[in-house]
Design a protein around this motif. Structure first.
Motif, PDB file in Angstrom:
ATOM      1  N   THR A   1      15.709  55.348  18.470  1.00 27.88           N
ATOM      2  CA  THR A   1      14.996  56.526  17.967  1.00 27.88           C
ATOM      3  C   THR A   1      14.248  56.170  16.684  1.00 27.88           C
ATOM      4  O   THR A   1      14.604  55.226  15.981  1.00 27.88           O
ATOM      5  CB  THR A   1      15.966  57.682  17.668  1.00 27.88           C
ATOM      6  OG1 THR A   1      16.939  57.238  16.703  1.00 27.88           O
ATOM      7  CG2 THR A   1      16.678  58.126  18.940  1.00 27.88           C
TER       8      THR A   1
ATOM      9  N   LYS B   1      11.323  51.174  23.428  1.00 24.19           N
ATOM     10  CA  LYS B   1      12.121  52.284  23.938  1.00 24.19           C
ATOM     11  C   LYS B   1      12.477  52.089  25.408  1.00 24.19           C
ATOM     12  O   LYS B   1      13.539  52.536  25.863  1.00 24.19           O
ATOM     13  CB  LYS B   1      11.361  53.600  23.747  1.00 24.19           C
ATOM     14  CG  LYS B   1      11.273  54.043  22.294  1.00 24.19           C
ATOM     15  CD  LYS B   1      10.599  55.396  22.180  1.00 24.19           C
ATOM     16  CE  LYS B   1      10.619  55.892  20.741  1.00 24.19           C
ATOM     17  NZ  LYS B   1       9.978  57.228  20.613  1.00 24.19           N
TER      18      LYS B   1
ATOM     19  N   GLU C   1      13.180  57.681  13.131  1.00 24.59           N
ATOM     20  CA  GLU C   1      13.456  58.757  12.195  1.00 24.59           C
ATOM     21  C   GLU C   1      12.521  58.670  10.997  1.00 24.59           C
ATOM     22  O   GLU C   1      12.440  57.639  10.334  1.00 24.59           O
ATOM     23  CB  GLU C   1      14.905  58.691  11.707  1.00 24.59           C
ATOM     24  CG  GLU C   1      15.283  59.813  10.759  1.00 24.59           C
ATOM     25  CD  GLU C   1      16.734  59.722  10.325  1.00 24.59           C
ATOM     26  OE1 GLU C   1      17.126  60.501   9.447  1.00 24.59           O
ATOM     27  OE2 GLU C   1      17.469  58.879  10.875  1.00 24.59           O
TER      28      GLU C   1
END
Length: 209
Positions: free
Chosen positions: A47, A40, A49
């Motif tokens: 992201t 990140k 999920e």
């Protein structure tokens, strides 16, 4: 049926996108085994999920009985894969082309592979377009990694099926380029998948079977 050619690329090298070439360390300076926070930090738009899955009696207890679990949980317990949702970036531009990036994670939540999936479309294009993409990728990978250790060049048959496979190996990584597709009587692409798998050399999936 939509004539869409999706190109899935796991940490690939394109001659025209040399800045995106994966190194022996992993991908874009991320070493194999990099943490989620490191991924990140390098790619702030990434992201994670969590996909909702159905539960089935497919996991095995120590006494041999079955218990409810998801397919991902079963794969994690049996093979050590799909233990954690991948990190992803949608519509990331590489040069003038859009790609979806996926960072696959190992059982201990560290970087295990990187995939780039071409998110544009090639509707009803001539089959030669798929061949050009395959050959471009093959030439670019060969330029960076040398001659492949195993090669099955692009072929097609009268039934309308096309494909090819190339494999490279570095001191710490393996790269597999695969192309499978189909064209119609008008020589137009019906479906096609071009995949390059880039993973750690010590990631021997066969040992998990």
């Amino acid at each position: 049926m939509e004539n869409i050619c999706k190109i899935t690329i796991l940490a690939f090298t394109l001659l025209s996108f040399s800045g995106w070439a994966a190194s022996d360390e992993g991908f874009q300076g991320l070493a194999w085994g990099a943490s989620i926070s490191s991924i990140k930090k390098k790619f702030p738009k990434a992201t994670q999920e969590i996909v909702q899955e159905n539960y089935h009696p497919i996991c095995e207890n120590s006494d041999g009985t079955a218990r409810l679990c998801t397919v991902s949980q079963q794969s994690c317990e049996r093979f050590g894969i799909l233990c954690h949702p991948s990190l992803s970036i949608k519509e990331y531009m590489v040069g003038s082309y859009p790609f979806d990036i996926e960072f696959a994670l190992s059982k201990n939540s560290t970087l295990d592979a990187v995939s780039l999936t071409y998110s544009g479309t090639l509707k009803a294009k001539n089959k030669s377009i798929g061949k050009q993409i395959f050959e471009h990728l093959m030439d670019s990978l060969t330029k960076k990694y040398g001659q492949p250790i195993n090669s099955e060049y692009y072929t097609e048959n009268r039934a309308g099926f096309i494909g090819g496979q190339q494999k490279w190996q570095t001191t710490s990584s393996r790269i597999n380029l695969n192309y499978h597709g189909q064209f119609d009587e008008n020589q137009k692409i019906v479906r096609a998948t071009i995949t390059i798998i880039y993973s750690p050399l010590n990631d021997d999936f066969s040992s998990k079977l």
